[in-house]
Design a protein around this motif. Structure first.
Motif, PDB file in Angstrom:
ATOM      1  N   THR A 187       2.671   0.769  10.851  1.00  0.00           N
ATOM      2  CA  THR A 187       2.012  -0.527  10.990  1.00  0.00           C
ATOM      3  C   THR A 187       1.847  -0.890  12.453  1.00  0.00           C
ATOM      4  OG1 THR A 187       2.898  -1.264   8.880  1.00  0.00           O
ATOM      5  CG2 THR A 187       2.161  -2.978  10.391  1.00  0.00           C
ATOM      6  N   VAL A 230       8.698  -1.020  -1.689  1.00  0.00           N
ATOM      7  CA  VAL A 230       7.335  -1.514  -1.526  1.00  0.00           C
ATOM      8  C   VAL A 230       6.482  -0.372  -0.980  1.00  0.00           C
ATOM      9  CG1 VAL A 230       5.857  -3.204  -0.373  1.00  0.00           C
ATOM     10  CG2 VAL A 230       8.169  -3.850  -1.083  1.00  0.00           C
ATOM     11  N   GLU A 231       5.494   0.023  -1.739  1.00  0.00           N
ATOM     12  CA  GLU A 231       4.580   1.094  -1.324  1.00  0.00           C
ATOM     13  C   GLU A 231       3.722   0.604  -0.173  1.00  0.00           C
ATOM     14  OE1 GLU A 231       3.489   4.811  -1.456  1.00  0.00           O
ATOM     15  OE2 GLU A 231       4.371   4.144  -3.343  1.00  0.00           O
ATOM     16  N   GLY A 232       3.486   1.464   0.787  1.00  0.00           N
ATOM     17  CA  GLY A 232       2.622   1.083   1.904  1.00  0.00           C
ATOM     18  C   GLY A 232       3.018   1.798   3.171  1.00  0.00           C
ATOM     19  N   HIS A 233       2.583   1.266   4.277  1.00  0.00           N
ATOM     20  CA  HIS A 233       2.877   1.843   5.584  1.00  0.00           C
ATOM     21  C   HIS A 233       4.298   1.514   6.011  1.00  0.00           C
ATOM     22  CE1 HIS A 233      -1.288   2.909   6.347  1.00  0.00           C
ATOM     23  NE2 HIS A 233      -1.645   1.692   5.993  1.00  0.00           N
ATOM     24  N   SER A 234       4.895   2.409   6.766  1.00  0.00           N
ATOM     25  CA  SER A 234       6.194   2.106   7.364  1.00  0.00           C
ATOM     26  C   SER A 234       5.960   1.138   8.520  1.00  0.00           C
ATOM     27  CB  SER A 234       6.855   3.380   7.884  1.00  0.00           C
ATOM     28  OG  SER A 234       6.157   3.854   9.021  1.00  0.00           O
TER      29      SER A 234
END
Length: 84
Positions: A78, A70-74
């Motif tokens: 977060t 899932v692409e995004g912040h770790s």
């Protein structure tokens, strides 16, 4: 300090995956069994907010769980964003 999660590539299905690798060695009996039970339990879950598990097992004496990437912040990023 459980282990690490890597961004990896599954060449068989030509897709990126998240590869969870615990810091325990496969020979550590109860811990290894607990890790694989976690994978089995997670693989049974179906919910839009839960990342699906694709595969789990042992490769070259290394335990792993492969799941959807899932692409995004770790999680660390977060927490920094949402908590001072």
């Amino acid at each position: 300090a459980f282990g690490r999660v890597y961004r990896a590539f599954d060449p068989t299905l030509a897709r990126e995956v998240a590869l969870k690798v615990p810091s325990i060695h496969a020979g550590r009996g109860n811990l290894a069994r607990r890790f694989l039970r976690e994978a089995q339990s997670a693989a049974k879950l179906r919910h839009p907010h839960i990342v699906p598990v694709f595969e789990a097992g042992l490769a070259n004496e290394t335990l792993y769980i492969a799941s959807e990437f899932v692409e995004g912040h770790s999680l660390v990023e977060t927490c920094r964003i949402n908590w001072p």
